[in-house]
Write an enzyme that holds these catalytic residues in place. Structure first.
Site, short mmCIF file in Angstrom:
data_model
loop_
_atom_site.label_atom_id
_atom_site.label_comp_id
_atom_site.label_asym_id
_atom_site.label_seq_id
_atom_site.Cartn_x
_atom_site.Cartn_y
_atom_site.Cartn_z
CD GLU A 95 9.33 10.43 -20.03
OE1 GLU A 95 10.04 9.96 -19.18
OE2 GLU A 95 8.15 10.76 -19.84
CB CYS A 108 0.87 11.03 -23.76
SG CYS A 108 1.41 12.06 -22.45
N GLY A 163 6.61 18.91 -19.71
CA GLY A 163 6.58 20.34 -20.00
C GLY A 163 5.21 20.97 -19.95
CD GLU A 164 1.61 24.72 -18.93
OE1 GLU A 164 1.25 23.87 -18.10
OE2 GLU A 164 0.85 25.16 -19.81
CB SER A 218 -3.08 20.55 -14.08
OG SER A 218 -2.80 19.70 -15.17
CG HIS A 220 -3.49 18.72 -9.89
ND1 HIS A 220 -4.21 17.73 -10.53
CD2 HIS A 220 -2.45 19.00 -10.72
CE1 HIS A 220 -3.61 17.42 -11.67
NE2 HIS A 220 -2.56 18.17 -11.82
CB CYS A 333 4.60 13.55 -16.11
SG CYS A 333 5.04 15.06 -16.90
N1 SAH Z 1 2.13 21.00 -17.71
C1 SAH Z 1 0.88 20.46 -18.17
C2 SAH Z 1 0.98 19.17 -18.97
C3 SAH Z 1 1.94 18.07 -18.49
S1 SAH Z 1 1.52 17.09 -17.10
C4 SAH Z 1 -0.07 20.27 -17.00
O1 SAH Z 1 0.39 20.35 -15.87
O2 SAH Z 1 -1.26 20.09 -17.22
C5 SAH Z 1 0.06 16.22 -17.54
C6 SAH Z 1 -0.78 15.84 -16.35
O3 SAH Z 1 -0.14 14.83 -15.54
C7 SAH Z 1 -1.02 17.00 -15.39
O4 SAH Z 1 -2.37 17.03 -14.99
C8 SAH Z 1 -0.11 16.64 -14.22
O5 SAH Z 1 -0.50 17.28 -13.06
C9 SAH Z 1 -0.27 15.14 -14.18
N2 SAH Z 1 0.71 14.43 -13.36
C10 SAH Z 1 2.02 14.71 -13.16
N3 SAH Z 1 2.59 13.81 -12.33
C11 SAH Z 1 1.63 12.93 -12.00
C12 SAH Z 1 1.59 11.74 -11.19
N4 SAH Z 1 2.67 11.32 -10.56
N5 SAH Z 1 0.42 11.09 -11.08
C13 SAH Z 1 -0.69 11.51 -11.74
N6 SAH Z 1 -0.72 12.60 -12.51
C14 SAH Z 1 0.42 13.31 -12.65
#
Ligand code: SAH
Length: 370
Positions: A95, A108, A163-164, A218, A220, A333
């Protein structure tokens, strides 16, 4: 076997084309006629480059491939956010989200099909890891949107799709070159953000590039115990090391912090997070949880997020609350793809408007004063 020009940086593609043209006795200036067809003004085949003689166009199409991603779904939110689902040649799907905001258009983009990280709240983790995307599949997301009629072009890029990115550095690195090169997409490095859970070797590699790419981490959770429970990667890359890498990064880093009701949104979490942010002078982005991710989490209320932000601010941390975008289309995501798999599995009828765009990604990215 045709050479895939879209897996190459513009400089490398120019060399390859130069050698091909020289072997055919063509003038060197033709390289300059050809390069824009790759990224700047993309074509689907060299036949479209009508400034070239027909025989040369035929020879180019025979020798070189310009592979496409096939667009299988496009969804628009009432706020202008759009989500695109692409199918790759091996059937994998990924996506891309386009988020307009005032004079900006942020894309994005995805860097892997699926993801191995299994963050507890993330929809992409649920599907597991399929494979790394190739260069032409990452940069190709931007190229495909430029091929639309009318074209959609980005001012900003965030690697916050599936993805990462720092676990696919081998392909993300040349992609960054394509995105920034004047004979690529020509986007300033300061307008490109790589988002990571904290993959240390990748952070170092990104920091070693001379351009001013932005790094978002990230976080969190502000303690190892809590972070381990939400993000298994914390076992490999614990907080102290991630924060040290952020401090060593020569540009200012952004912490991403998704607000999970009753989990990571208490005052003591704000205090712990503030200490980490101050240690590496990070800017903190608080992200409202997008519904439709994974797990059974409750979003922190808007008032709760504001209180958390105020507490950080009082301790001297710069913080922004990210705006949620595309609420009426599920743009988070991995969500669009999950939605389609589910539909296929249950033979559910296609309904309009049942896609919740949850671009964890989307929304507003903090703009720092230049
Ligand atoms: N793997 C990388 C980039 C992809 S995710 C990373 O983790 O940073 C991009 C961002 O979206 C990350 O900060 C991830 O934690 C966040 N994310 C994933 N699912 C989410 C959700 N349901 N609500 C809010 N943020 C979310």
């Amino acid at each position: 076997m045709k050479t895939n020009l879209l897996n190459l940086t513009p400089a490398h593609a120019a060399e390859t084309l130069g050698a091909f043209l020289a072997a055919r006795g063509e003038p060197a200036y033709r390289v300059k006629q050809l390069l824009p067809a790759l990224w700047q003004h993309p074509v689907t085949a060299f036949q479209e480059v009508t400034t070239l003689p027909q025989a040369l166009r035929d020879a180019l199409d025979e020798a070189f491939a310009l592979p496409r991603l096939s667009l299988v779904a496009r969804q628009s939110s009432s706020d202008g956010t759009e989500k695109f689902l692409f199918q790759l040649q091996d059937g994998q799907s990924i996506e891309t989200v386009a988020i307009p905001d005032a004079d900006r258009m942020t894309f994005c983009i995805s860097s892997q099909a699926g993801c191995a990280l299994q963050c507890a709240f993330c929809a992409t983790g649920v599907m597991g890891f399929a494979r790394n995307l190739e260069v032409h599949e990452i940069a190709g997301q931007v190229r495909e949107l430029a091929l639309l009629d009318p074209p959609v072009r980005p001012t900003n890029i965030v690697f916050m799709g599936m993805g990462e990115p720092l676990m696919n550095w081998g392909n993300v690195d040349p992609t960054l070159t394509i995105l920034t090169a004047p004979d690529g997409f020509g986007i300033g490095a300061r307008h490109i953000t790589v988002s990571t859970v904290g993959v240390l070797p990748g952070i170092i590699a990104l920091g070693e590039r001379p351009e001013q790419f932005r790094l978002a981490i990230s976080i969190h959770a502000p303690s190892d115990e809590l972070r381990r429970s939400l993000m298994p990667i914390n076992v490999k890359y614990p907080l102290a090391e991630v924060v040290a890498a952020a401090a060593a990064f020569d540009r200012r880093v952004t912490f991403e912090y998704v607000m999970l009701g009753g989990i990571n949104d208490e005052p003591e979490h704000a205090d712990q997070l503030a200490a980490l942010a101050r240690e590496c002078k990070a800017f903190v982005n608080l992200i409202p949880l997008h519904p439709g991710g994974a797990g059974n989490f409750t979003p922190t209320t808007a008032a709760g997020i504001r209180a958390f932000a105020s507490r950080l601010r009082r301790i001297g941390v710069e913080v922004a609350i990210r705006k949620s975008r595309g609420k009426d289309i599920a743009a988070a995501c991995g969500q669009l793809r999950v939605e389609r798999l589910r539909r296929r599995a249950h033979h559910a009828p296609q309904q309009d408007g049942d896609v919740h765009v949850a671009c964890a990604v989307g929304a507003r990215f903090h703009r720092r004063p230049a």
